[in-house]
Design a protein around this motif. Structure first.
Motif, PDB file in Angstrom:
ATOM      1  N   GLU A 181       5.331   3.799  -5.401  1.00  0.00           N
ATOM      2  CA  GLU A 181       4.561   3.886  -4.148  1.00  0.00           C
ATOM      3  C   GLU A 181       5.456   4.315  -2.989  1.00  0.00           C
ATOM      4  OE1 GLU A 181       2.546   0.165  -3.613  1.00  0.00           O
ATOM      5  OE2 GLU A 181       1.463   0.343  -5.503  1.00  0.00           O
ATOM      6  N   ALA A 182       6.263   5.365  -3.254  1.00  0.00           N
ATOM      7  CA  ALA A 182       7.245   5.819  -2.265  1.00  0.00           C
ATOM      8  C   ALA A 182       6.587   6.573  -1.113  1.00  0.00           C
ATOM      9  CB  ALA A 182       8.266   6.722  -2.952  1.00  0.00           C
ATOM     10  N   TRP A 183       7.149   6.382   0.081  1.00  0.00           N
ATOM     11  CA  TRP A 183       6.696   7.094   1.265  1.00  0.00           C
ATOM     12  C   TRP A 183       7.897   7.353   2.169  1.00  0.00           C
ATOM     13  CZ3 TRP A 183       7.293   3.774   5.536  1.00  0.00           C
ATOM     14  CH2 TRP A 183       7.366   2.407   5.245  1.00  0.00           C
ATOM     15  N   ALA A 237      15.476  -2.425 -10.349  1.00  0.00           N
ATOM     16  CA  ALA A 237      14.081  -2.080 -10.629  1.00  0.00           C
ATOM     17  C   ALA A 237      13.814  -0.601 -10.322  1.00  0.00           C
ATOM     18  CB  ALA A 237      13.149  -2.974  -9.809  1.00  0.00           C
ATOM     19  N   VAL A 238      14.381  -0.102  -9.230  1.00  0.00           N
ATOM     20  CA  VAL A 238      14.200   1.316  -8.899  1.00  0.00           C
ATOM     21  C   VAL A 238      14.831   2.184  -9.987  1.00  0.00           C
ATOM     22  CG1 VAL A 238      14.670   3.151  -7.234  1.00  0.00           C
ATOM     23  CG2 VAL A 238      14.175   0.849  -6.424  1.00  0.00           C
ATOM     24  N   TYR A 249      10.321  -1.458  -4.032  1.00  0.00           N
ATOM     25  CA  TYR A 249      11.561  -2.145  -4.410  1.00  0.00           C
ATOM     26  C   TYR A 249      12.692  -1.834  -3.429  1.00  0.00           C
ATOM     27  CZ  TYR A 249       9.373  -3.171  -8.930  1.00  0.00           C
ATOM     28  OH  TYR A 249       8.544  -3.616  -9.924  1.00  0.00           O
ATOM     29  N   GLY A 250      12.361  -1.347  -2.242  1.00  0.00           N
ATOM     30  CA  GLY A 250      13.375  -1.109  -1.226  1.00  0.00           C
ATOM     31  C   GLY A 250      13.653   0.364  -0.975  1.00  0.00           C
ATOM     32  N   PRO A 251      14.608   0.648  -0.065  1.00  0.00           N
ATOM     33  CA  PRO A 251      14.875   2.042   0.332  1.00  0.00           C
ATOM     34  C   PRO A 251      15.508   2.863  -0.789  1.00  0.00           C
ATOM     35  CG  PRO A 251      15.805   0.462   1.908  1.00  0.00           C
ATOM     36  CD  PRO A 251      15.411  -0.316   0.704  1.00  0.00           C
ATOM     37  N   ALA A 303       8.696  -2.899   2.655  1.00  0.00           N
ATOM     38  CA  ALA A 303       9.036  -3.265   1.281  1.00  0.00           C
ATOM     39  C   ALA A 303       9.217  -4.777   1.213  1.00  0.00           C
ATOM     40  CB  ALA A 303      10.320  -2.571   0.870  1.00  0.00           C
ATOM     41  N   PRO A 304       8.618  -5.451   0.203  1.00  0.00           N
ATOM     42  CA  PRO A 304       8.709  -6.903   0.143  1.00  0.00           C
ATOM     43  C   PRO A 304      10.119  -7.388  -0.132  1.00  0.00           C
ATOM     44  CG  PRO A 304       7.638  -6.012  -1.826  1.00  0.00           C
ATOM     45  CD  PRO A 304       7.821  -4.885  -0.867  1.00  0.00           C
ATOM     46  N   LYS A 305      10.871  -6.629  -0.924  1.00  0.00           N
ATOM     47  CA  LYS A 305      12.239  -7.035  -1.213  1.00  0.00           C
ATOM     48  C   LYS A 305      13.032  -5.844  -1.713  1.00  0.00           C
ATOM     49  CE  LYS A 305      13.335  -9.616  -4.667  1.00  0.00           C
ATOM     50  NZ  LYS A 305      14.150  -9.280  -5.805  1.00  0.00           N
TER      51      LYS A 305
END
Lengths: 56, 165
Positions: free
Chosen positions: B65-67, B11-12, B95-97, B4-6
């Motif tokens: 784009e969750a994985w 945002a999530v 947008y992170g975990p 994740a870029p940041k």
């Protein structure tokens, strides 16, 4: 602060139960949005520091 | 699979809200929103496991784009069967975990927790449902994991301070 002046127990940086109530009061003085911003800034700074150390 | 870029909690939350997902913010972010000085690097939410909600959640996860971050080499995407379970889905998004929880504590699911929530404005016109500090404490006591027990004194002191003010 003069060395002989005692800090009131409530203002001590090392509370007996390990919970810093001054931080709680500070966060409670903020709005929920400001609290989220504070957490986000903390996370961002840690991730930036981690990325910087990985490049060394 | 790229990292994740940041991190961007708001945002999530916005993507989940934009897709009409029924969810409750729990965990460290919920604690911070209510004034507890704890840290959190992931966003924990309990989602409704209603079939229609899972469809909305899958659409939101596609946008994010969750994985599954526990198997980064496989790039496994969450599906309806994962989200219908009471378990914990550890996801990474752009947008992170994001941790999706079917139930917490003593098998408390979305419906069980609804009565113990408060609506909170979190900035940018966004209002989300957050598990109350009282309920967070109860759930952490029920879970009894070391990391949950470690934060209990902070949550309890925060609750006491809130009641004083």
């Amino acid at each position: 602060m003069p060395p002989d002046e005692e800090i009131p127990a409530e203002q001590s940086a090392a509370p007996e139960d390990g919970v810093d109530v001054t931080l709680i009061r500070w966060l409670l003085s903020l709005t929920p949005a400001e609290r989220l911003d504070t957490l986000q800034q903390f996370v961002d700074s840690v991730l930036e520091a981690r990325a910087a150390s990985a490049q060394v | 699979m790229p990292l994740a870029p940041k991190s961007d909690f708001r945002a999530v939350l916005r993507v989940l809200k934009d897709h009409g997902v029924d969810f409750i913010v729990v965990g460290g972010v919920a604690a911070v929103l209510q004034g507890a000085p704890v840290s959190a690097f992931d966003l924990d939410v309990v989602h409704s496991r209603d079939e229609a909600n899972i469809a909305r959640l899958l659409a939101a996860l596609e946008e994010l784009e969750a994985w599954h971050r526990s198997h980064p080499e496989r790039g496994l995407r969450p599906d309806a069967s994962h989200l219908s379970s009471p378990g914990r889905q550890l996801l990474m998004t752009h947008y992170g975990p994001l941790d999706l929880l079917g139930a917490i504590g003593r098998s408390r699911d979305y419906q069980d927790l609804l009565a113990h929530c408060t609506e909170m404005p979190v900035g940018g016109g966004l209002v989300v449902r957050v598990l109350s500090l009282e309920a967070l404490i109860t759930v952490k006591q029920e879970t009894g994991a070391d990391k949950d027990l470690a934060t209990l004194p902070i949550l309890q002191r925060t609750l006491a301070e809130k009641r004083r003010s």
